[in-house]
Design a protein around this motif. Structure first.
Motif, PDB file in Angstrom:
ATOM      1  N   ASP A 267       0.825  -1.212   0.000  1.00  0.00           N
ATOM      2  CA  ASP A 267       0.000   0.000   0.000  1.00  0.00           C
ATOM      3  C   ASP A 267       0.861   1.266   0.000  1.00  0.00           C
ATOM      4  O   ASP A 267       0.464   2.290  -0.560  1.00  0.00           O
ATOM      5  CB  ASP A 267      -0.907   0.022   1.240  1.00  0.00           C
ATOM      6  N   ASP A 271       0.356   4.199  -2.844  1.00  0.00           N
ATOM      7  CA  ASP A 271       0.220   5.653  -2.693  1.00  0.00           C
ATOM      8  C   ASP A 271       1.192   6.390  -3.616  1.00  0.00           C
ATOM      9  O   ASP A 271       0.828   7.374  -4.253  1.00  0.00           O
ATOM     10  CB  ASP A 271       0.490   6.061  -1.235  1.00  0.00           C
ATOM     11  N   ILE A 274      -0.059   6.316  -7.119  1.00  0.00           N
ATOM     12  CA  ILE A 274      -1.160   7.248  -7.369  1.00  0.00           C
ATOM     13  C   ILE A 274      -0.638   8.669  -7.567  1.00  0.00           C
ATOM     14  O   ILE A 274      -1.075   9.396  -8.461  1.00  0.00           O
ATOM     15  CB  ILE A 274      -2.189   7.168  -6.215  1.00  0.00           C
ATOM     16  N   THR A 414      -2.430   5.168   2.892  1.00  0.00           N
ATOM     17  CA  THR A 414      -3.720   5.868   3.015  1.00  0.00           C
ATOM     18  C   THR A 414      -4.847   4.983   2.474  1.00  0.00           C
ATOM     19  O   THR A 414      -4.595   3.908   1.922  1.00  0.00           O
ATOM     20  CB  THR A 414      -3.715   7.158   2.179  1.00  0.00           C
ATOM     21  N   ALA A 416      -6.507   5.570  -0.149  1.00  0.00           N
ATOM     22  CA  ALA A 416      -6.404   5.492  -1.616  1.00  0.00           C
ATOM     23  C   ALA A 416      -5.669   4.222  -2.019  1.00  0.00           C
ATOM     24  O   ALA A 416      -6.019   3.554  -2.990  1.00  0.00           O
ATOM     25  CB  ALA A 416      -5.661   6.718  -2.155  1.00  0.00           C
ATOM     26  N   GLY A 425     -10.439   0.341  -8.213  1.00  0.00           N
ATOM     27  CA  GLY A 425      -9.815   1.099  -7.125  1.00  0.00           C
ATOM     28  C   GLY A 425      -8.672   1.983  -7.587  1.00  0.00           C
ATOM     29  O   GLY A 425      -8.534   3.121  -7.131  1.00  0.00           O
ATOM     30  N   GLU A 428     -10.113   4.992  -9.344  1.00  0.00           N
ATOM     31  CA  GLU A 428     -10.773   5.903  -8.398  1.00  0.00           C
ATOM     32  C   GLU A 428      -9.737   6.697  -7.611  1.00  0.00           C
ATOM     33  O   GLU A 428      -9.859   7.922  -7.457  1.00  0.00           O
ATOM     34  CB  GLU A 428     -11.668   5.108  -7.439  1.00  0.00           C
ATOM     35  N   ALA A 429      -8.704   6.012  -7.134  1.00  0.00           N
ATOM     36  CA  ALA A 429      -7.668   6.697  -6.353  1.00  0.00           C
ATOM     37  C   ALA A 429      -6.974   7.757  -7.215  1.00  0.00           C
ATOM     38  O   ALA A 429      -6.733   8.882  -6.754  1.00  0.00           O
ATOM     39  CB  ALA A 429      -6.667   5.687  -5.820  1.00  0.00           C
ATOM     40  N   ARG A 432      -9.446  10.765  -7.917  1.00  0.00           N
ATOM     41  CA  ARG A 432      -9.663  11.588  -6.715  1.00  0.00           C
ATOM     42  C   ARG A 432      -8.432  12.429  -6.417  1.00  0.00           C
ATOM     43  O   ARG A 432      -8.544  13.586  -6.010  1.00  0.00           O
ATOM     44  CB  ARG A 432      -9.983  10.692  -5.507  1.00  0.00           C
ATOM     45  N   THR A 433      -7.255  11.852  -6.622  1.00  0.00           N
ATOM     46  CA  THR A 433      -6.017  12.589  -6.364  1.00  0.00           C
ATOM     47  C   THR A 433      -5.875  13.753  -7.344  1.00  0.00           C
ATOM     48  O   THR A 433      -5.543  14.881  -6.954  1.00  0.00           O
ATOM     49  CB  THR A 433      -4.800  11.630  -6.477  1.00  0.00           C
TER      50      THR A 433
END
Ligand code: FES
Length: 467
Positions: A267, A271, A274, A414, A416, A425, A428-429, A432-433
């Motif tokens: 993860d 991040d 992203i 996070t 995200a 996912g 979407e992450a 949104r970023t």
């Protein structure tokens, strides 16, 4: 609706369903092997045979439609005897090496023998020639194949990759790539979906455990493990927990107990991905808006299976891919550079293991661009099943482990990154970023209206849109 009788019970079922489907509506169990609900109905194994009054022969319930007024017996003496012989015929051409097969206790064929009450193997005869084909991700052992063709349907119809099919005829039939080619010389995306649906040990993930055990036993190595988001929601199943149970804490404790020096979370790199991908998308959008050249839409580069697929099938669209590494190779590169420097180790002393939900990652780490100065970013990839085997082999009481945690600093993340583990996912992450980077505000929870591409089969539709 139609009305029939199964085992003396009055059944009402929608017109058009098979006898098997009608029976399952009323929880009447009929054993099956080649059938895969909603995906594959081929009728090759005949294990699902039932007796239908008025029909001369036993009927394969997975393909014969239920009809108004039918009277069906699913477990009559004739049916049970037939199923046993059919099973023994399958066994007559199957190596009986269950004790050292990787699918031992997780094998539908083995389970079926127990269900049918088969206690001996009376039939023996010529065995199909065994051929073992080891690709970086998937190992094929043709001697264990029962020719159910589930893998063929998944590869051709669900994934639309078309790397394998049934070759030759009669007793010489084998399932594999055309002309007997090895899997890694075909368009196989290494996604491993065939290994998921294979009911025996004919298609399995290629072993990654040996290298990992050797590294753990080597005192000169600093062994780092990282875990992908999806694994923590799948591992529990291997220990009898309901599908989807979150076992993040127990998993981290188990990895520490096995002896990994550092337990990190993929993860963290999700991040980073992203931020990288979002920034790259913004750059391309700005270029396009100011009249410059930009390959849009931008496509994710997180999945090595997808990368291999686009290389084989849509090479003209390679420019649309993001230039980012996948998250686990990003974290591997960080562990061998930034982190190694912090703890005073050389990159070659670091051994990085990734636990991933996808077999294509095993292939990915061997790609020459995934490393620096001849040192790979990641040294070994394990699947969720392999991690479960490792935990069991270490004698760990998984269910009673305390809730542990990931090590710092590469264990921070996070929400995200967390949603990388679910369909859509990553997109979407990223969106949104980008929204937040541009507007300085968070996108409301229900403010995102996009459609993710699910599975390689949908890539074809998306590809037409790009063209
Ligand atoms: Fe029906 Fe195989 S399950 S023929």
């Amino acid at each position: 609706m139609i009305h029939l009788t199964i085992n003396g019970k009055a059944i009402e079922a929608p017109d058009g369903v098979t006898i098997l489907e009608a029976a399952r509506l009323y929880n009447i169990g009929i054993p099956s092997l080649c059938h895969l609900k909603d995906i594959h109905t081929y009728g090759s194994c005949r294990i699902c045979v039932v007796e239908v009054e008025g029909m001369k022969n036993l009927a394969a319930s997975c393909i014969v439609k239920a009809k108004e007024g039918m009277v069906v017996h699913t477990h009559s003496p004739k049916v049970r005897a037939a199923r046993k012989v059919l099973y023994e015929l399958l066994l007559s051409d199957h190596p009986k090496d269950c004790l050292n097969c990787t699918r031992n206790q997780n094998c539908e064929l083995q389970e079926l023998g127990y269900t049918l009450g088969v206690t001996e193997s009376r039939l023996s005869g010529e065995m199909s020639p065994a051929k073992v084909d080891v690709s970086p991700s998937i190992t094929r052992d043709t001697s264990k194949c029962v020719l159910c063709r589930r893998c063929v349907t998944v590869c051709n119809r669900i994934q639309e990759v078309g790397a394998i099919g049934a070759q030759n005829r009669g007793f010489a039939t084998v399932v594999g790539p055309a002309m007997g080619l090895p899997l890694d010389s075909t368009a196989c995306a290494m996604c491993g979906q065939c290994t998921v649906v294979c009911p025996t040990g004919a298609l399995t993930e290629t072993d990654g455990l040996s290298k990992v055990w050797a590294a753990l036993e080597n005192p000169a190595k600093r062994v780092v493990v990282q875990v992908a988001p999806a694994v923590r929601a799948a591992l529990g199943e291997e220990f009898g927990l309901p599908a989807g149970t979150l076992v993040t804490g127990k998993m981290a404790s188990a990895l520490h107990e096995i002896g990994f020096d550092d337990v990190f979370d993929t993860d963290f790199a999700a991040d980073l991905t992203i931020i990288e991908e979002g920034t790259e998308l913004l750059g391309r959008l700005s270029a396009a808006l100011t009249g410059g050249e930009a390959a849009l839409p931008m496509l994710t580069s997180c999945s090595p299976g997808w990368i291999k697929h686009i290389e084989h099938k849509y090479p003209a669209q390679l420019g649309h891919l993001s230039s980012c590494k996948s998250p686990h190779t990003m974290l591997g590169a960080l562990a061998k550079s930034f982190y190694a420097e912090k703890i005073g180790r050389k990159p070659e002393e670091m051994f990085v293991v990734s636990v991933m939900p996808c077999t294509a990652k095993k292939y990915e780490i061997q790609r020459p661009e995934m490393g620096q100065n001849g040192i790979p970013d990641v040294d070994a990839v394990l699947t969720t099943r392999e991690l479960a085997r490792m935990i069991k082999a270490s004698g760990i009481d998984f269910l009673n482990l305390p809730e542990g945690g990931f090590d710092r600093p590469l264990g921070l993340s996070t929400g995200a990154a967390d949603i990388f583990g679910v369909t859509g996912g990553v997109m979407e992450a990223a969106l949104r970023t980008v929204y937040e980077l541009v507007t300085g505000r968070e996108l409301p929870f229900d403010g995102l209206h996009v459609t993710p591409i699910v599975g390689l089969e949908q890539v074809k539709t998306a590809s037409l849109t790009i063209e």
